[in-house]
Each structure stands twice: as C-alpha cells, then as structure tokens.
Scaffold this motif. Structure first.
Motif, PDB file in Angstrom:
ATOM      1  N   LEU A  96      44.347  58.090  73.427  1.00 48.60           N
ATOM      2  CA  LEU A  96      44.520  59.417  72.828  1.00 48.60           C
ATOM      3  C   LEU A  96      44.449  59.310  71.306  1.00 48.60           C
ATOM      4  O   LEU A  96      44.825  58.294  70.731  1.00 48.60           O
ATOM      5  N   PRO A  97      44.005  60.384  70.655  1.00 48.55           N
ATOM      6  CA  PRO A  97      44.037  60.371  69.184  1.00 48.55           C
ATOM      7  C   PRO A  97      45.496  60.369  68.715  1.00 48.55           C
ATOM      8  O   PRO A  97      46.372  60.927  69.379  1.00 48.55           O
ATOM      9  N   PHE A  98      45.760  59.765  67.575  1.00 48.66           N
ATOM     10  CA  PHE A  98      47.134  59.636  67.103  1.00 48.66           C
ATOM     11  C   PHE A  98      47.707  60.968  66.608  1.00 48.66           C
ATOM     12  O   PHE A  98      48.903  61.094  66.419  1.00 48.66           O
ATOM     13  N   SER A  99      46.855  61.959  66.467  1.00 54.70           N
ATOM     14  CA  SER A  99      47.311  63.267  65.986  1.00 54.70           C
ATOM     15  C   SER A  99      47.605  64.245  67.125  1.00 54.70           C
ATOM     16  O   SER A  99      47.910  65.408  66.875  1.00 54.70           O
ATOM     17  N   VAL A 100      47.540  63.802  68.366  1.00 49.85           N
ATOM     18  CA  VAL A 100      47.721  64.691  69.513  1.00 49.85           C
ATOM     19  C   VAL A 100      49.170  65.204  69.566  1.00 49.85           C
ATOM     20  O   VAL A 100      50.106  64.496  69.190  1.00 49.85           O
ATOM     21  N   THR A 101      49.333  66.435  70.053  1.00 50.62           N
ATOM     22  CA  THR A 101      50.666  67.043  70.169  1.00 50.62           C
ATOM     23  C   THR A 101      50.944  67.399  71.630  1.00 50.62           C
ATOM     24  O   THR A 101      50.031  67.428  72.458  1.00 50.62           O
ATOM     25  N   ASP A 102      52.205  67.686  71.924  1.00 41.44           N
ATOM     26  CA  ASP A 102      52.592  68.078  73.290  1.00 41.44           C
ATOM     27  C   ASP A 102      51.824  69.333  73.718  1.00 41.44           C
ATOM     28  O   ASP A 102      51.318  69.409  74.840  1.00 41.44           O
ATOM     29  N   ASP A 103      51.767  70.308  72.824  1.00 37.72           N
ATOM     30  CA  ASP A 103      51.080  71.561  73.151  1.00 37.72           C
ATOM     31  C   ASP A 103      49.600  71.329  73.431  1.00 37.72           C
ATOM     32  O   ASP A 103      49.024  71.922  74.355  1.00 37.72           O
ATOM     33  N   GLN A 104      48.983  70.451  72.654  1.00 39.45           N
ATOM     34  CA  GLN A 104      47.554  70.166  72.835  1.00 39.45           C
ATOM     35  C   GLN A 104      47.317  69.516  74.202  1.00 39.45           C
ATOM     36  O   GLN A 104      46.378  69.877  74.910  1.00 39.45           O
ATOM     37  N   ILE A 105      48.160  68.574  74.597  1.00 41.44           N
ATOM     38  CA  ILE A 105      48.025  67.910  75.902  1.00 41.44           C
ATOM     39  C   ILE A 105      48.233  68.933  77.019  1.00 41.44           C
ATOM     40  O   ILE A 105      47.488  68.951  78.002  1.00 41.44           O
ATOM     41  N   LYS A 106      49.254  69.771  76.895  1.00 44.80           N
ATOM     42  CA  LYS A 106      49.512  70.780  77.934  1.00 44.80           C
ATOM     43  C   LYS A 106      48.328  71.727  78.067  1.00 44.80           C
ATOM     44  O   LYS A 106      47.970  72.134  79.174  1.00 44.80           O
ATOM     45  N   GLU A 107      47.699  72.037  76.965  1.00 38.80           N
ATOM     46  CA  GLU A 107      46.532  72.928  76.967  1.00 38.80           C
ATOM     47  C   GLU A 107      45.343  72.268  77.667  1.00 38.80           C
ATOM     48  O   GLU A 107      44.653  72.898  78.471  1.00 38.80           O
TER      49      GLU A 107
END
Length: 161
Positions: A96-107
């Motif tokens: 995963l990219p190091f800038s990924v967020t919880d919201d982005q993964i859920k999306e």
C-alpha cells in the motif's frame, strides 16, 4: 690410525643404516595409519548411506500411510469439521502507499462489502506504517470478493491481497 678411521666409518655406516631403518619404519607406520583412516572413512560413508536409505524408506512408508488413513477418515467425520470452521473474514493487504488512510481503504473495498476493522502494521520502534495491514469484513463472502481485487492499482502501487 687406519684402524681408528675404519672404526669411525663402520660406526657411521651403522648409524646411517639405523636412520634408514627408522625412516622406513616411520614410512610404513604412516602408510598403515593412512590405510586404516581410509578404511574408517569408507565404513563411515557406508553407514551414512545406510542411514540415509533407512530415513528415505521410513519417509516413504510414512507418506504412504497417511494417504491410506484419510481415506478411512473422510466419511461423516470430516463434514462436521467443515461446518464448524468459522468463515474467513480477515484479509491481508500489502504494498500500500504510505499515504493511505482508513477512509480511502474503506472506499476502495466498499464494492466488496463493509470493512468492520482495519489493523495497520507498524514498526515497533518508530511506529511508522509498513505499507500493509489487515482488513476485517462483515462476512466471509465480502472477504473473498476483496481478494479478487489483488493487483489493483492504489495511488500507483499494485495492492497485494
């Protein structure tokens, strides 16, 4: 004087003969020692080969026996085990990219099903994100659908599921 010289020469010859005899004896002893060592190594090699062969034979026998045993066990005993196993609803996500967020993964995984929890992997000493984590879905079917997204691009990096 001549007699003294002769005696000295004779003593010298006898010493030389003794030295030669000692050297010959040493060579013979060395040769027998070498032969004994070679024989010991040969016996050791044979023992190793026999042990290796025995080990292979035991392994073959062990491999043959389990093949026969599960056939006998596959009756009604294996069906209840499959029914009692919980569905797999947890999926590893890597690269995963190091800038990924919880919201982005859920999306990204919303099309598969609802993500109930996210566990990010971090370095213990620094707490930095490792670029991987575990996603838990509501159902096993949602998790299975998520694995179909293996290799999909997320911010320029193919996800590993």
């Amino acid at each position: 004087e001549d007699a003294v010289k002769k005696e000295k020469k004779e003593k010298k010859k006898s010493k030389n003969e003794e030295v030669v005899d000692d050297e010959a004896a040493k060579k013979a002893a060395k040769k027998t020692k070498k032969e004994a060592k070679a024989q010991a190594e040969e016996v050791e090699k044979k023992d190793k080969k026999e042990k290796k062969k025995d080990k292979k034979d035991k392994k073959r026998v062990a491999e043959e026996e389990p093949d026969e045993k599960p056939v006998a066990k596959k009756g009604p005993a294996s069906t209840p085990q499959a029914a009692t196993e919980p569905p797999i609803d947890r999926v590893f996500v890597g690269n995963l990219p190091f800038s990924v967020t919880d919201d982005q993964i859920k999306e990204v995984f919303a099309s598969c099903g609802a993500v109930t929890s996210i566990d990010w992997l971090t370095f213990p000493d620094s707490g930095k994100f490792k670029g991987a984590g575990f996603l838990q879905f509501e159902t096993g079917e949602a998790a299975a659908a998520a694995t179909a997204l293996n290799g999909n691009d997320l911010d320029g990096r193919p996800m590993k599921l």
